[in-house]
Design a protein around this motif. Structure first.
Motif, PDB file in Angstrom:
ATOM      1  N   LEU A 153      40.042  42.922  37.205  1.00 24.96           N
ATOM      2  CA  LEU A 153      39.903  41.474  37.375  1.00 24.96           C
ATOM      3  C   LEU A 153      38.459  41.134  37.706  1.00 24.96           C
ATOM      4  O   LEU A 153      37.876  40.202  37.174  1.00 24.96           O
ATOM      5  N   LEU A 154      37.894  41.957  38.585  1.00 26.56           N
ATOM      6  CA  LEU A 154      36.516  41.737  38.997  1.00 26.56           C
ATOM      7  C   LEU A 154      35.595  41.772  37.784  1.00 26.56           C
ATOM      8  O   LEU A 154      34.704  40.954  37.625  1.00 26.56           O
ATOM      9  N   SER A 187      36.028  38.695  35.491  1.00 25.85           N
ATOM     10  CA  SER A 187      35.534  37.421  35.988  1.00 25.85           C
ATOM     11  C   SER A 187      34.105  37.162  35.551  1.00 25.85           C
ATOM     12  O   SER A 187      33.657  36.036  35.486  1.00 25.85           O
ATOM     13  N   PHE A 188      33.382  38.255  35.244  1.00 20.61           N
ATOM     14  CA  PHE A 188      32.002  38.015  34.848  1.00 20.61           C
ATOM     15  C   PHE A 188      31.839  37.988  33.332  1.00 20.61           C
ATOM     16  O   PHE A 188      30.760  37.773  32.815  1.00 20.61           O
ATOM     17  N   GLY A 232      33.180  35.841  31.264  1.00 24.27           N
ATOM     18  CA  GLY A 232      33.084  34.492  30.710  1.00 24.27           C
ATOM     19  C   GLY A 232      31.682  33.925  30.705  1.00 24.27           C
ATOM     20  O   GLY A 232      31.437  32.887  30.102  1.00 24.27           O
ATOM     21  N   CYS A 233      30.765  34.576  31.362  1.00 23.49           N
ATOM     22  CA  CYS A 233      29.431  34.010  31.460  1.00 23.49           C
ATOM     23  C   CYS A 233      28.721  34.066  30.119  1.00 23.49           C
ATOM     24  O   CYS A 233      28.651  35.089  29.462  1.00 23.49           O
ATOM     25  N   MET A 234      28.218  32.933  29.692  1.00 23.04           N
ATOM     26  CA  MET A 234      27.505  32.879  28.425  1.00 23.04           C
ATOM     27  C   MET A 234      26.053  32.529  28.703  1.00 23.04           C
ATOM     28  O   MET A 234      25.694  32.131  29.780  1.00 23.04           O
ATOM     29  N   GLU A 259      37.712  31.960  34.955  1.00 22.28           N
ATOM     30  CA  GLU A 259      36.437  32.534  35.346  1.00 22.28           C
ATOM     31  C   GLU A 259      36.169  32.283  36.829  1.00 22.28           C
ATOM     32  O   GLU A 259      35.870  33.189  37.596  1.00 22.28           O
ATOM     33  N   PHE A 277      39.013  34.164  39.050  1.00 20.67           N
ATOM     34  CA  PHE A 277      38.956  35.610  39.202  1.00 20.67           C
ATOM     35  C   PHE A 277      37.722  36.054  39.983  1.00 20.67           C
ATOM     36  O   PHE A 277      37.782  37.006  40.754  1.00 20.67           O
ATOM     37  N   ALA A 278      36.625  35.346  39.790  1.00 23.22           N
ATOM     38  CA  ALA A 278      35.445  35.675  40.583  1.00 23.22           C
ATOM     39  C   ALA A 278      35.752  35.479  42.062  1.00 23.22           C
ATOM     40  O   ALA A 278      35.483  36.343  42.903  1.00 23.22           O
ATOM     41  N   ALA A 316      38.355  38.132  43.292  1.00 24.87           N
ATOM     42  CA  ALA A 316      37.824  39.483  43.472  1.00 24.87           C
ATOM     43  C   ALA A 316      37.001  39.569  44.758  1.00 24.87           C
ATOM     44  O   ALA A 316      37.208  40.460  45.591  1.00 24.87           O
ATOM     45  N   CYS A 328      29.604  27.792  33.328  1.00 23.13           N
ATOM     46  CA  CYS A 328      29.762  28.959  32.482  1.00 23.13           C
ATOM     47  C   CYS A 328      28.626  29.976  32.578  1.00 23.13           C
ATOM     48  O   CYS A 328      28.772  31.088  32.104  1.00 23.13           O
ATOM     49  N   LEU A 355      26.184  32.399  35.038  1.00 22.99           N
ATOM     50  CA  LEU A 355      26.370  33.034  36.335  1.00 22.99           C
ATOM     51  C   LEU A 355      25.824  32.159  37.463  1.00 22.99           C
ATOM     52  O   LEU A 355      26.442  31.989  38.504  1.00 22.99           O
ATOM     53  N   HIS A 367      25.670  29.064  37.653  1.00 23.38           N
ATOM     54  CA  HIS A 367      26.540  27.923  37.934  1.00 23.38           C
ATOM     55  C   HIS A 367      27.745  28.329  38.761  1.00 23.38           C
ATOM     56  O   HIS A 367      28.355  27.518  39.424  1.00 23.38           O
ATOM     57  N   LEU A 368      28.070  29.610  38.631  1.00 20.15           N
ATOM     58  CA  LEU A 368      29.297  30.093  39.243  1.00 20.15           C
ATOM     59  C   LEU A 368      29.139  30.277  40.750  1.00 20.15           C
ATOM     60  O   LEU A 368      30.103  30.176  41.498  1.00 20.15           O
ATOM     61  N   ARG A 409      43.124  36.608  57.653  1.00 21.89           N
ATOM     62  CA  ARG A 409      44.123  36.424  58.681  1.00 21.89           C
ATOM     63  C   ARG A 409      45.354  37.260  58.402  1.00 21.89           C
ATOM     64  O   ARG A 409      45.901  37.900  59.288  1.00 21.89           O
ATOM     65  N   LEU A 448      49.033  48.056  53.350  1.00 21.39           N
ATOM     66  CA  LEU A 448      48.547  47.591  52.047  1.00 21.39           C
ATOM     67  C   LEU A 448      49.649  46.974  51.194  1.00 21.39           C
ATOM     68  O   LEU A 448      49.384  46.098  50.384  1.00 21.39           O
ATOM     69  N   ILE A 472      48.952  43.649  49.431  1.00 21.22           N
ATOM     70  CA  ILE A 472      48.824  43.528  47.979  1.00 21.22           C
ATOM     71  C   ILE A 472      49.817  42.498  47.447  1.00 21.22           C
ATOM     72  O   ILE A 472      49.501  41.678  46.595  1.00 21.22           O
TER      73      ILE A 472
END
Lengths: 511, 285, 311
Positions: free
Chosen positions: A19-20, A23-24, A26-28, C104, C107-108, C111, C172, C174, C176-177, C194, C232, C236
Motif C-alpha cells: 500500500l505504501l 500511494s506514491f 499516482g504522482c505524475m 492516492e 493510502f499515503a 501508510a 497529483c 508529490l 501537493h500531497l 490510542r 497485533l 491489524i
C-alpha cells in the motif's frame, strides 16, 4: 485455507508495505514552460455535446469570432466577420455581406453556410435570442429575419447566446444544427487541440488567423484549467498553479472575488480591470408589501451608503451614486441622476410604517455578495428596517426568486459591453419573468422605446427618459458598478481588453 | 445533579487531572457563551473604517472584512455552538435512550428490528450523511439552524440507543431486577428506579464526549458553507469567511479555529476523565 | 467454514438494504418534481411540460416510490447508479474518475499513520504513566479535537504563505500531497495511536506476560516477542477496518486543499444538487464499511477456529 497467526501477520505486513508503495505511484509530473500560459477559469468550456451550451466567455473570445461587435463608447455596432450590412423591411430583416478569405482553423473558408449553420443551432432550439430564420443568399451574403423591427436584433446577433460562427464540421452529423458538438472549429486566434471535460482545454494558435492579421503568436500553448470554486482559483494563482485568472462575466457569478484583489496586488500580482456597464443592485419585490410602496423603495435608496459598500472592494469598483449604470453608458451622464445618502430621511419614511420583518435574499456562491448583503442589512437596520438575511444556495435562491418569496434581493443589471442591450431586454422588457428586476407601465414603455430605436441620437434621448423614469419610481437600488478583472502573475505580459473582453493573441510569459 | 455527583463520586472529579482541566475548559467556554453580552460588543455592528484591522488592545482578535469586532463574533460564536450542540445532544439523548431502552427491555422482535436499524446507522459514516442531509435540506429549503439540528440528530441518536440497549440488556440479567419483577413491580417502576439510574453514568460520559463531537460537526458544516449562515456568528462559518484572507489577515482564521479546538478538547478531556472515574468505580465494586 | 462465511454474508444483507433505503430516500426529501430540476440542470433552460414529462418517463419518476426504489436497488447492486443530473455521464464514471485521486491521498496517509501509530503506541504503552506517555495521550486527544480544516489552513499559512515551501493547492504531484497528508495524518494517527496503546496495555496485563517476566525474560523480548505479537491481531483488524475511509473519508481535508477526490465530489454534488451522485456515495461508503467488517470477521475466523464454531 488454514493460516497461522504468523502468516496472517506476515501477509498483512506485506499488504501494508505494498500500500505504501502504491500511494506514491499516482504522482505524475507536469511541465510548465514559458511558452505556455495557464488560465484559471470557473467553468467547464462545454466543448462536447450540445453546441448551444458552449461556455459564454473563453471559447467566444479565443476560438470563435462574431459577425459584429458592439462598441459602448460610440454606441455603435461594428464589423467583425461581417464587412457591412443593410437593414431591410423597416428593421425586420438584416442582410450581411461577409468578409472574404477568412479561414477556419482547419483551413476551410468561412462562408454564408457556416453562418447559417451557426444561427440555425439557435433557431431549431427556439432560443429566446434566435432570429426567426436565416437565409443564404450567396456564398458571402446571408440574411436574418426577425419578428420585430428592433435595434435589439443587432444585439441578438452579436451576443448569440454562447455562440460565435463555427464550422459545420464542428458537429456530428456534419452541418446538422441538431447535431452533437465533437470538435469546435472557429476562425479566432486560437484553436482547440485537446479538451478534457471539467478539467482543462488546450488551445494553440490558429496560424490562419495570425497570417491574416500579420501578427506573430508569442505563445505556443494556452491551457484553460477548470477550477469551479472561487477561493480555490485564487489559491491556484497564488501557488503558481495557474498564471492568470479570468472572469466569467456572462452572469452574476464565477469571477475573481473583488474583495481579494487588493490582497493579490499587495502580494505582487498584477490586476487589470476594465469598467463595464454592469451594476450590482438591490431588487425590490415591487409586487408585494412593503416595497410596492414607492416611498419605501426611496427609503432604501436613502439608507444605502454606497461609498461604504464600494469600500469592501478597496476601490476596485465605483459606488453607484449616479444612476443605474456608470456614466460612460449612452445617455447616463446626460440623465443627470444623483442618488442621495440620507439616513434621516429614510428613518422619517420608515418611522410611520409598520412593515414587520423584511427578507433579504442573496446567492451565496460569491463571497463578495454575502459581504455586500451583510453590510446592506446593517445599513437598513440603522434606519429602522428589520432585515432578515437569508444566504442561499444558488438553486434555492433561484427558487425563492422565481416564487417571489422575498422582499429584497441582491442582483445585477447590465453586463459586458456586448450583453448591454440584451440585459435591458432580459431585465426590463416584458413578458414578466422572475429574472426581470422592475416593470411598470411607464418604465417598461420607455425601455421598449430604447430597444426599438435604430437612430443613435434619438436612442440616446430615449435612454435618458428610461433612466429618469426608473429613478423617479425608485425601481431599483443600485449599489456599485462592476468591472471585469484579470489577475495575473507579474511575468505575464500583453493581455489586452477588447470590447471589455481579455484577449490573448499578443500575450507572452516572461521567463 | 445530585445523582451525577453520586455516580462519579463527586469528590473525585477535581482529583482527576483530565477531569479538572477538561471541566475548567468547558466551564470557561460556557461562561463566555452565557455572558457574551457583558464581555463582548455587538457582533453585527459594521465599521468599514476598521476593515481587516489587525489585533489590538481595542480589538483583541482584530476586525473582519466588514470591520466587525472579531473577538465579539468569536464569543457570540461560542453561544451559537453551545446552544446548537446541546440542543442536538439533548434531542439525540432523548430519542436514543428511549429507543435503546425499549429495545433492550422488551427484547424479542422489537429488539431484532431496532438492533438492525442501529447497525444500519452505525455503518454509514456520520459526517457523510450529515453533509448529504444538510446539503439536501439547504439546497432545497435554504439553510436554517433547524436543518442542521435535524440532520445531526438523524445520525447522532444511534450511539445513545446502542449504549442504553447494551446496559439494559446486561441489567436485565441482574438479580435485583429479577427481585423487583418477582415482587410485582411495574415496568415503568423498574425502568425509572433501577435501569435509568444505572445507565446514567455511561450516558453522561457519552453525552460529554458527544457534545464535543457535535461542536466539531457543526463547525465542519459551517466551514463547508452548509451550516448556520452569516451574519449569525458561528465558528466554522467564521473560519470559512476568513480562509480567503489567510495571507493578509490570518487572525480571522486563527481565533475561531482555536476556540473550536479548545472547546472540543475540553469536552473530550472531561469525557475521558469521567470515564476513568466510572471505570475505576466499577473495578472497586 | 463455508457455512460460516455464508451465514455472515447473509447477515449483512439487511444492513445493506437499510443503507440503500436511507441513501435512496435522500432524493425523496425533495419537494415537488425532481424531473423539473433535472431539465433545468441538464439543459439550462426553463422546463417545458413535455420535456419534464419525457424526463419523468425516462427516469421512471412516474412510478410509485417502492417500484422506483427496487429499480434503483437492482441497478445499484450491479454498480449502476444511473446518470448524473448535471453531467452527461453515468454516476459510476464520475465516481471512478475521482477514486484514484482519493486513493492516492488515502493510502499515503494510511501508510504513514500505521507506521507512526505503531511506534508511538508502543512507546506510550511501554512507558505507561511516564512523561512521554502523557504526551502521547494528550496528542491522541488533540488529534481528535483539532478540526482538520483549521489545521490545514494553519499549515497553509506556515508552509505556503510564510515560508513559500509547499503549494497550498493542487493535485497529483508529490509536493501537493505533503500538506494534505500531514493534516489528515494528525487525526488519523491519533485514533490509531490510542488504539495501539490500549491493545498493548491489555496484552501486557495478561497472565502469560507476568509469567514471561517472572521467568526473567528481558523486557524487550516480553514486549516485542510476546505481547506486541498478540496485540497485533486486534491492531491489524482495527487498521484494516479503517480502509473504509477510502471512500469519502477525508471530506474536510480534501475541501481545504481542493484535492479533487471523492470527498470534494460529495460536497460539490451537494452544492450542484446532483443527488444521484450523493446517493451513490452514501451507499458505497456504507457498503464498503460493512464489507470491511465482514472481511475482517472472516479473517478472524480463519485464524481462530473458536469463532466460527463458537457462535
Amino acid at each position: 485455507m488454514r493460516l497461522t497467526r504468523r502468516d496472517f501477520v506476515k501477509y498483512t505486513g506485506f499488504g501494508a508495505a505494498s500500500l505504501l508503495g502504491m500511494s506514491f505511484l499516482g504522482c505524475m509530473t507536469k511541465e510548465t514552460t514559458k511558452d505556455t500560459l495557464i488560465i484559471g477559469y470557473a467553468e467547464d468550456l462545454k466543448l462536447r455535446g450540445d453546441p448551444a451550451k458552449i461556455d459564454r466567455s473563453i471559447p467566444k473570445f479565443c476560438v470563435l469570432e462574431r459577425l459584429i461587435e458592439y462598441d459602448l463608447s460610440s454606441d455603435d455596432f461594428v464589423p467583425s466577420l461581417a464587412k457591412k450590412w443593410d437593414v431591410e423591411s423597416g428593421g425586420k430583416r438584416i442582410v450581411f455581406e461577409l468578409k472574404k478569405g477568412i479561414l477556419f482553423s482547419d483551413g476551410a473558408e468561412m462562408d454564408a453556410n457556416a453562418v447559417k449553420f451557426t444561427y440555425d443551432i439557435l433557431v431549431v432550439r427556439k432560443h429566446s435570442v434566435a432570429p426567426r430564420s436565416v437565409e443564404v443568399i450567396d456564398d458571402h451574403t446571408v440574411a436574418f429575419n426577425f419578428d420585430e423591427a428592433w435595434v435589439l436584433n443587432f444585439a441578438k446577433l452579436q451576443d448569440v447566446h454562447g455562440l460565435g460562427v463555427m464550422s459545420p464540421k464542428s458537429v456530428k452529423p456534419e452541418g446538422d444544427p441538431n447535431g452533437t458538438l465533437v470538435d469546435l472549429i472557429g476562425t479566432g486566434p486560437f484553436k482547440v487541440v485537446e479538451y478534457v471535460e471539467n478539467q482543462y482545454t488546450v488551445l494553440e494558435p490558429n496560424r490562419y488567423w495570425f497570417e491574416q492579421t500579420g501578427l506573430e503568436p508569442k505563445i505556443k500553448k494556452l491551457i484553460v484549467k477548470v477550477i469551479p470554486d472561487e477561493d480555490t482559483r485564487v489559491l491556484a494563482l497564488r501557488s503558481g498553479e495557474v498564471d492568470v485568472l479570468i472572469d466569467n462575466y456572462h452572469g452574476g457569478y464565477d469571477y475573481t472575488p473583488r474583495n481579494q484583489l487588493s490582497a493579490l496586488k499587495k502580494d505582487g500580482f498584477k490586476i487589470l480591470t476594465k469598467n463595464i456597464p454592469y451594476t450590482w443592485i438591490v431588487v425590490f419585490n415591487y409586487r408585494k408589501e412593503p416595497f410596492n410602496d414607492i416611498e419605501m423603495r426611496r427609503a432604501v435608496n436613502y439608507a444605502i451608503n454606497r461609498d461604504e459598500i464600494a469600500k469592501i472592494f478597496d476601490g476596485w469598483v465605483r459606488p453607484a451614486w449616479n444612476g443605474m449604470f456608470p456614466p460612460e453608458v449612452p445617455g447616463m451622464a446626460e440623465a443627470n441622476i444623483r442618488y442621495e445618502y440620507n439616513p434621516e430621511k429614510a428613518k422619517e419614511i420608515v418611522n410611520g410604517k409598520d412593515v414587520g420583518e423584511i427578507t433579504l435574499i442573496v446567492n451565496k456562491s460569491q463571497s463578495d455578495q454575502i459581504l455586500v448583503a451583510q453590510l446592506v442589512q446593517q445599513q437598513l437596520k440603522n434606519v429602522g428596517l428589520n432585515i432578515k438575511l437569508e444566504t442561499l444556495e444558488k438553486g434555492v435562491y433561484k427558487q425563492k426568486r422565481n416564487s417571489g418569496d422575498y422582499n429584497l434581493r441582491i442582483y445585477y443589471i447590465g453586463g459586458s459591453e456586448r450583453t448591454f442591450y440584451m440585459r435591458i431586454f432580459w431585465r426590463f422588457l416584458p413578458p414578466e419573468k422572475p429574472w426581470k428586476v422592475y416593470m411598470s407601465d411607464n418604465v417598461t414603455e420607455k425601455a421598449i422605446a430604447v430597444v426599438k430605436e435604430f437612430d443613435k441620437t434619438k436612442r440616446r434621448q430615449k435612454f435618458i427618459e428610461f433612466y429618469k423614469a426608473l429613478y423617479e419610481e425608485a425601481g431599483v437600488a443600485p449599489l456599485y458598478y462592476e468591472v471585469v478583472a484579470v489577475a495575473e502573475k507579474p511575468n505575464v505580459e500583453g493581455i489586452k481588453f477588447e470590447y471589455s473582453e481579455p484577449r490573448f493573441y499578443s500575450t507572452y510569459v516572461k521567463a | 445533579m445530585f445523582k451525577v455527583i453520586e455516580i462519579f463520586r463527586g469528590i473525585e472529579i477535581p482529583k482527576n487531572n483530565l477531569c479538572r482541566i477538561g471541566l475548567s475548559v468547558v466551564l470557561f467556554i460556557i461562561l463566555l457563551g452565557s455572558f457574551a453580552p457583558l464581555i463582548a460588543k455587538d457582533p453585527y455592528e459594521t465599521n468599514m473604517a476598521k476593515r481587516l484591522e489587525s489585533p489590538s488592545s481595542e480589538h483583541f482578535f482584530g476586525a473582519d472584512q466588514l470591520g466587525r469586532d472579531l473577538f465579539s463574533r468569536v464569543i457570540y460564536g461560542a453561544r451559537t455552538s453551545l446552544i446548537v450542540a446541546i440542543t442536538i445532544s439533548a434531542f439525540s439523548m432523548g430519542i436514543g435512550c428511549l429507543i435503546g431502552a425499549v429495545s433492550g427491555y422488551f427484547g424479542g422482535i422489537i429488539d431484532d428490528v431496532i438492533g438492525r436499524i442501529i447497525d444500519v446507522f452505525l455503518s454509514i459514516p456520520e459526517i457523510v450523511v450529515n453533509i448529504a442531509l444538510v446539503g439536501v435540506f439547504c439546497t432545497i429549503y435554504g439553510s436554517s439552524t433547524w436543518n442542521v439540528i435535524l440532520a445531526v440528530v438523524f445520525t447522532n441518536w444511534v450511539s445513545y440507543a446502542r449504549i442504553t440497549r447494551g446496559i439494559v440488556l446486561s441489567l436485565k440479567e441482574r438479580e435485583f431486577i429479577f427481585c423487583s419483577k418477582a415482587i410485582g413491580a411495574k415496568s415503568s417502576w423498574i425502568l425509572f428506579k433501577h435501569i435509568i439510574p444505572n445507565a446514567l453514568g455511561p450516558i453522561i460520559v457519552l453525552a460529554t464526549l458527544n457534545v464535543g463531537n457535535i461542536i466539531l460537526t457543526i463547525a465542519s458544516l459551517g466551514f463547508l458553507g452548509l451550516g448556520i449562515q452569516p451574519p449569525t456568528p458561528e465558528w466554522g462559518q467564521l473560519l470559512n469567511s476568513g480562509k480567503n484572507y489567510i495571507a493578509t489577515a490570518p487572525w480571522i482564521t486563527f481565533f475561531p479555529g482555536l476556540f473550536i479546538a479548545l472547546s472540543v478538547f475540553g469536552f473530550n478531556l472531561l469525557g475521558e476523565g469521567l470515564r476513568d472515574i466510572l471505570e475505576r468505580r466499577r473495578i472497586y465494586e | 467454514m463455508l457455512r460460516y462465511i455464508a451465514r455472515r454474508a447473509l447477515q449483512i444483507i439487511p444492513t445493506i438494504l437499510g443503507i440503500s433505503i436511507i441513501s435512496f430516500s435522500l432524493l425523496y426529501i425533495f419537494p415537488g418534481d425532481p424531473a423539473e430540476f433535472i431539465v433545468e440542470a441538464r439543459y439550462g433552460v426553463e422546463p417545458t411540460q413535455e420535456m419534464v414529462e419525457k424526463i419523468r418517463i425516462e427516469m421512471g419518476l412516474d412510478k410509485p416510490f417502492v417500484v422506483q426504489y427496487f429499480n434503483w436497488l437492482s441497478k445499484a447492486v450491479r454498480g449502476d447508479f444511473g446518470i448524473s443530473w448535471t453531467e452527461d455521464k453515468t454516476v459510476m464514471e464520475v465516481i471512478l474518475e475521482r477514486l484514484p485521486i482519493s486513493a492516492e491521498l488515502f493510502f499515503a496517509t494510511f501508510a504513514i499513520s500505521v507506521v507512526f501509530a505503531l511506534i508511538l503506541g508502543v512507546i506510550s504503552a511501554v512507558h505507561k504513566d511516564k512523561a512521554i506517555d502523557h504526551i502521547c495521550r494528550i496528542y491522541s486527544l488533540l488529534g481528535i479535537s483539532i478540526p482538520s480544516f483549521w489545521l490545514g489552513l494553519i499549515l497553509i499559512w506556515i508552509f505556503s504563505v510564510q515560508l513559500h515551501l509547499l503549494p497550498a493547492f493542487g493535485c497529483c504531484e508529490l509536493k501537493h500531497l505533503i500538506l494534505p497528508v500531514l493534516t489528515w495524518c494528525f487525526s488519523f494517527m491519533a485514533i490509531k495511536t490510542r488504539f495501539v496503546r490500549a491493545s498493548l496495555l491489555e496484552e501486557l496485563s495478561k497472565n502469560y506476560v507476568i509469567t514471561a517476566r517472572a521467568k526473567g525474560l528481558p523486557e524487550k523480548l516480553v514486549v516485542f516477542r510476546h505481547a506486541l505479537r498478540n496485540a497485533l491481531i486486534p491492531i491489524i483488524t482495527y487498521f484494516s477496518l479503517s480502509l473504509h475511509h477510502l471512500i469519502v473519508g477525508s471530506i474536510m481535508v480534501e475541501v481545504v486543499f481542493s484535492w479533487p477526490g471523492l470527498g470534494s465530489l460529495l460536497v460539490e454534488s451537494v452544492f450542484k444538487r446532483d443527488f444521484p451522485v450523493v446517493q451513490a456515495l452514501v451507499f458505497l461508503s456504507g457498503v464498503l464499511l460493512i464489507t470491511m467488517n465482514l472481511v475482517v470477521d472472516l479473517l478472524y475466523a480463519v485464524i481462530d477456529p473458536r469463532i466460527r464454531y463458537g457462535d
